[in-house]
Design a protein around this motif. Structure first.
Motif, PDB file in Angstrom:
ATOM      1  N   ILE A  23       0.806  -1.221   0.000  1.00  0.00           N
ATOM      2  CA  ILE A  23       0.000   0.000   0.000  1.00  0.00           C
ATOM      3  C   ILE A  23       0.839   1.271   0.000  1.00  0.00           C
ATOM      4  CG2 ILE A  23      -1.905  -1.163   1.178  1.00  0.00           C
ATOM      5  CD1 ILE A  23      -1.019   0.177   3.768  1.00  0.00           C
ATOM      6  N   VAL A  27      -0.795   5.111  -0.596  1.00  0.00           N
ATOM      7  CA  VAL A  27      -1.011   6.025   0.535  1.00  0.00           C
ATOM      8  C   VAL A  27      -0.131   7.261   0.388  1.00  0.00           C
ATOM      9  CG1 VAL A  27      -1.783   4.234   2.133  1.00  0.00           C
ATOM     10  CG2 VAL A  27       0.653   4.802   2.004  1.00  0.00           C
ATOM     11  N   LEU A  78      -7.841   2.909   3.663  1.00  0.00           N
ATOM     12  CA  LEU A  78      -7.314   1.549   3.594  1.00  0.00           C
ATOM     13  C   LEU A  78      -8.381   0.561   3.142  1.00  0.00           C
ATOM     14  CD1 LEU A  78      -5.008   1.564   6.737  1.00  0.00           C
ATOM     15  CD2 LEU A  78      -4.327   1.587   4.336  1.00  0.00           C
ATOM     16  N   TRP A  82      -8.033  -1.967  -0.433  1.00  0.00           N
ATOM     17  CA  TRP A  82      -8.007  -3.426  -0.337  1.00  0.00           C
ATOM     18  C   TRP A  82      -8.047  -4.073  -1.726  1.00  0.00           C
ATOM     19  CZ3 TRP A  82      -7.439  -7.038   3.542  1.00  0.00           C
ATOM     20  CH2 TRP A  82      -7.727  -8.358   3.193  1.00  0.00           C
ATOM     21  N   VAL A 118      -5.133  -1.779   9.146  1.00  0.00           N
ATOM     22  CA  VAL A 118      -4.572  -2.267   7.881  1.00  0.00           C
ATOM     23  C   VAL A 118      -5.296  -3.533   7.429  1.00  0.00           C
ATOM     24  CG1 VAL A 118      -2.501  -3.165   6.754  1.00  0.00           C
ATOM     25  CG2 VAL A 118      -2.313  -1.234   8.340  1.00  0.00           C
TER      26      VAL A 118
END
Length: 218
Positions: A23, A27, A78, A82, A118
């Motif tokens: 990620i 992010v 988050l 996914w 997370v």
């Protein structure tokens, strides 16, 4: 009532790679991580793979990455990440095992040293019963970058014991899936320990004790 409980680690167990790596770019693009914090995480991640940074130090760097973020914004982001970032990197053999447990009505619980948010989308996306991860300290609704309690090792074993007491299920009727020797206490606590694509130390121990080894690649 569930027949048993299957406890799954998240990073490098349910996923084939560390979730932080998966990620990191997204992010960063969304401005949730300062560029320098992102570079520090990536750089130290490479050193960690080379054995030049300890697991504890790498965890500290990872936890600090999201310092200053509003928790509600991070949770929503988050969840959105996914499908593009985590789902394509789920381990097929491990997911098959997870579905087997669900088909026979075992409870499925994710225990992770990563911050709980997370892995939390796994409840929605995979239908797991719960995600229990590291709780992060907050001040005025924003993360400080400091963990409250790291869910790893003996803490995972303690949680497994607590969950079994609450559900009146014997630990002998439970499974634990993890890739790391750091979770040895959990593996020793349950009746069915499974080493998943394990690190060298865990692989050697699993072989010596006759534990099942489940590889990510068939």
């Amino acid at each position: 009532m569930a027949a048993g409980i299957a406890f799954f680690d998240f990073d490098k167990t349910l996923t084939v790679k560390d979730s932080g790596e998966l990620i990191a770019l997204r992010v960063g693009i969304r401005g949730l991580v300062h560029p320098w914090a992102g570079l520090r995480f990536v750089g130290n991640g490479l050193l960690y793979k080379m054995g030049r940074v300890s697991r504890a130090a790498m965890q500290e760097i990872g936890y600090a990455t999201y310092r200053g973020n509003a928790l509600d914004v991070l949770v929503r982001t988050l969840d959105l990440l996914w499908e593009p970032c985590i789902a394509p990197n789920l381990s097929a053999p491990v997911m098959a095992r997870l579905r087997e447990h669900q088909d026979r009505e075992d409870a499925v619980i994710v225990l992770t040293a990563s911050p709980w948010y997370v892995a939390q989308p796994a409840v929605r996306a995979l239908g797991v019963d719960a995600v229990i991860g590291t709780q992060m300290e907050e001040e005025d609704g924003r993360l400080t970058g400091r963990p409250v309690t790291i869910v790893e090792g003996a803490e995972k074993a303690r949680i497994a014991e607590q969950v079994c007491r609450q559900r009146n299920i014997s630990l002998e009727d439970c499974w634990a899936y993890t890739d790391s020797i750091a979770d040895l206490e959990l593996l020793e606590t349950v009746g069915h320990p499974v080493a998943v694509g394990p690190d060298r130390e865990l692989r050697e121990l699993a072989r010596s004790r006759g534990w099942e080894i489940l590889e990510h690649a068939a």
